[in-house]
Design an enzyme around this catalytic site. Sequence first.
Site, PDB file in Angstrom:
ATOM      1  N   ASP A  96      24.114 -11.099  46.443  1.00 16.02           N
ATOM      2  CA  ASP A  96      25.486 -11.587  46.309  1.00 16.02           C
ATOM      3  C   ASP A  96      26.442 -10.566  45.700  1.00 16.02           C
ATOM      4  O   ASP A  96      27.458 -10.924  45.132  1.00 16.02           O
ATOM      5  CB  ASP A  96      25.492 -12.840  45.432  1.00 16.02           C
ATOM      6  CG  ASP A  96      24.718 -12.653  44.126  1.00 16.02           C
ATOM      7  OD1 ASP A  96      24.633 -11.511  43.646  1.00 16.02           O
ATOM      8  OD2 ASP A  96      24.192 -13.657  43.594  1.00 16.02           O
ATOM      9  N   GLU A 118      17.396 -13.680  50.340  1.00 14.57           N
ATOM     10  CA  GLU A 118      17.799 -14.571  49.261  1.00 14.57           C
ATOM     11  C   GLU A 118      19.101 -15.287  49.614  1.00 14.57           C
ATOM     12  O   GLU A 118      20.055 -15.327  48.840  1.00 14.57           O
ATOM     13  CB  GLU A 118      17.915 -13.837  47.923  1.00 14.57           C
ATOM     14  CG  GLU A 118      17.868 -14.789  46.728  1.00 14.57           C
ATOM     15  CD  GLU A 118      17.933 -14.080  45.385  1.00 14.57           C
ATOM     16  OE1 GLU A 118      17.421 -14.661  44.418  1.00 14.57           O
ATOM     17  OE2 GLU A 118      18.496 -12.974  45.305  1.00 14.57           O
ATOM     18  N   GLU A 132      30.255 -13.448  42.760  1.00 17.59           N
ATOM     19  CA  GLU A 132      29.006 -13.607  43.515  1.00 17.59           C
ATOM     20  C   GLU A 132      28.981 -14.842  44.409  1.00 17.59           C
ATOM     21  O   GLU A 132      28.464 -14.796  45.533  1.00 17.59           O
ATOM     22  CB  GLU A 132      27.812 -13.622  42.546  1.00 17.59           C
ATOM     23  CG  GLU A 132      27.498 -12.283  41.905  1.00 17.59           C
ATOM     24  CD  GLU A 132      28.322 -11.989  40.665  1.00 17.59           C
ATOM     25  OE1 GLU A 132      28.121 -10.927  40.060  1.00 17.59           O
ATOM     26  OE2 GLU A 132      29.188 -12.833  40.306  1.00 17.59           O
ATOM     27  N   HIS A 210      25.704  -9.940  31.148  1.00 19.53           N
ATOM     28  CA  HIS A 210      26.641  -9.021  31.805  1.00 19.53           C
ATOM     29  C   HIS A 210      27.601  -9.708  32.769  1.00 19.53           C
ATOM     30  O   HIS A 210      28.434  -9.059  33.383  1.00 19.53           O
ATOM     31  CB  HIS A 210      25.852  -7.962  32.586  1.00 19.53           C
ATOM     32  CG  HIS A 210      25.120  -8.541  33.769  1.00 19.53           C
ATOM     33  ND1 HIS A 210      23.915  -9.189  33.644  1.00 19.53           N
ATOM     34  CD2 HIS A 210      25.435  -8.583  35.078  1.00 19.53           C
ATOM     35  CE1 HIS A 210      23.511  -9.597  34.837  1.00 19.53           C
ATOM     36  NE2 HIS A 210      24.415  -9.246  35.722  1.00 19.53           N
ATOM     37  N   ARG A 212      30.623 -11.510  34.595  1.00 23.93           N
ATOM     38  CA  ARG A 212      32.070 -11.405  34.381  1.00 23.93           C
ATOM     39  C   ARG A 212      32.641 -12.648  33.714  1.00 23.93           C
ATOM     40  O   ARG A 212      33.555 -12.556  32.903  1.00 23.93           O
ATOM     41  CB  ARG A 212      32.786 -11.166  35.715  1.00 23.93           C
ATOM     42  CG  ARG A 212      32.540  -9.798  36.313  1.00 23.93           C
ATOM     43  CD  ARG A 212      33.158  -9.673  37.701  1.00 23.93           C
ATOM     44  NE  ARG A 212      32.814  -8.391  38.300  1.00 23.93           N
ATOM     45  CZ  ARG A 212      33.541  -7.293  38.206  1.00 23.93           C
ATOM     46  NH1 ARG A 212      34.670  -7.329  37.517  1.00 23.93           N
ATOM     47  NH2 ARG A 212      33.169  -6.166  38.778  1.00 23.93           N
ATOM     48  N   HIS A 242      24.188  -3.817  28.705  1.00 18.29           N
ATOM     49  CA  HIS A 242      24.722  -3.390  29.997  1.00 18.29           C
ATOM     50  C   HIS A 242      25.845  -2.379  29.769  1.00 18.29           C
ATOM     51  O   HIS A 242      26.653  -2.519  28.848  1.00 18.29           O
ATOM     52  CB  HIS A 242      25.258  -4.613  30.754  1.00 18.29           C
ATOM     53  CG  HIS A 242      25.496  -4.373  32.205  1.00 18.29           C
ATOM     54  ND1 HIS A 242      26.627  -3.733  32.673  1.00 18.29           N
ATOM     55  CD2 HIS A 242      24.774  -4.693  33.313  1.00 18.29           C
ATOM     56  CE1 HIS A 242      26.583  -3.677  33.989  1.00 18.29           C
ATOM     57  NE2 HIS A 242      25.477  -4.235  34.408  1.00 18.29           N
TER      58      HIS A 242
END
Length: 374
Positions: A96, A118, A132, A210, A212, A242
């Site tokens: 994604d 996936e 995503e 990590h 957003r 990260h």
Amino acid sequence: MNVLFVLGTRPEAIKLCPVVQFLRKDPSRFLPRVCVTAQHRQMLDQVLEVFGITPDHDLNLMRPGQTLSSTAARVVEGLAPVLEQEKPDLVVVQGDTTTTFAGALAGFYHRIPVAHVEAGLRTGDIYQPFPEEMNRLLTTRLSALHFAATEWAADNLRKDGVDEERIAVTGNTGIDAVLYVAERLEKGLEQAPAWPQLDPGRKLIVVTAHRRENFGAGMLNLAAALRELARRTDVQIVYPVHPNPSVTGPIRQALSGADNILLIEPLTYVPFVDLMRRSYFLLTDSGGVQEEAPSLGKPVLVLRNKTERPEAVEAGTVKLVGTDTAVILDHARQLLEDGAIYRRMSRVHNPYGDGRSSERISSLIYSFHLKNKS
């Protein structure tokens, strides 16, 4: 059959490298080729090295301060000459990311069938996770083959109107990868780190974050919870931070120098699998960790309000806790203090696969090729 794999980040490499490896075992049927966008440069290269894969094409697109729109544009533009040169029978993307969506779009522009590994993950909210969830939806519309990890994901694809004959439940290739590495660590075929900084007398909590949607207040709330947990004398916290400035800036400012908290650089794949094996439980917003840790018998507290991977939640090995400081602390303390709760969540459970997903995908890809040829 010329199969072009397009990948750009560490999670994509973890989940596509086992498929590339499997196709390489059958050169009479497959010519697997690898194009990396290097959406994330360093962490991508580390995984490729573990699996012994050298890209055939490296677009090297990562830029400081890159935006979603600029990355997507550079991927589509960069793939055009690669697709014209390779003329693949199939383009394979995973998951994604921006590379996933842009890679599928580039394949579509060149009238090349796309296979989505996936496929079918959904939260039902286009802004969680961002971007995503929308990348998944758009990649579905652009793909000819949909490899779903679970029946739940396959059902999501059916609800989206995808033809049944184009959907296959294969399990998750990430389980192929983590079981492969874990077995090599157990047999001594991979060198495990010495970890001199770890205290074996304390319960190890491994943290990754990590996403957003957790930037800003979410990261600060997590830091507050970690500071409070670190006051306990029975725990030790290790947080591979990260490199995104929206993560490393606030986390290092809030937690640097805190007792019982080790802030370390991002780990390569093998050391991270080893760290998961040693952990008591994990705090994460990572989709991949939600899949991998249950396979190793490790409880997971997920720093998100929604997940596109409900199977482990339903099985009881994963809990959604969001980023409220008090809620994180409550569930962490339950795992640390209530043996019955811990035992229920720590049983080894593989809702996402049995380690043979790559084998199934290779067979399905070749069947698709034969059908198209006829």
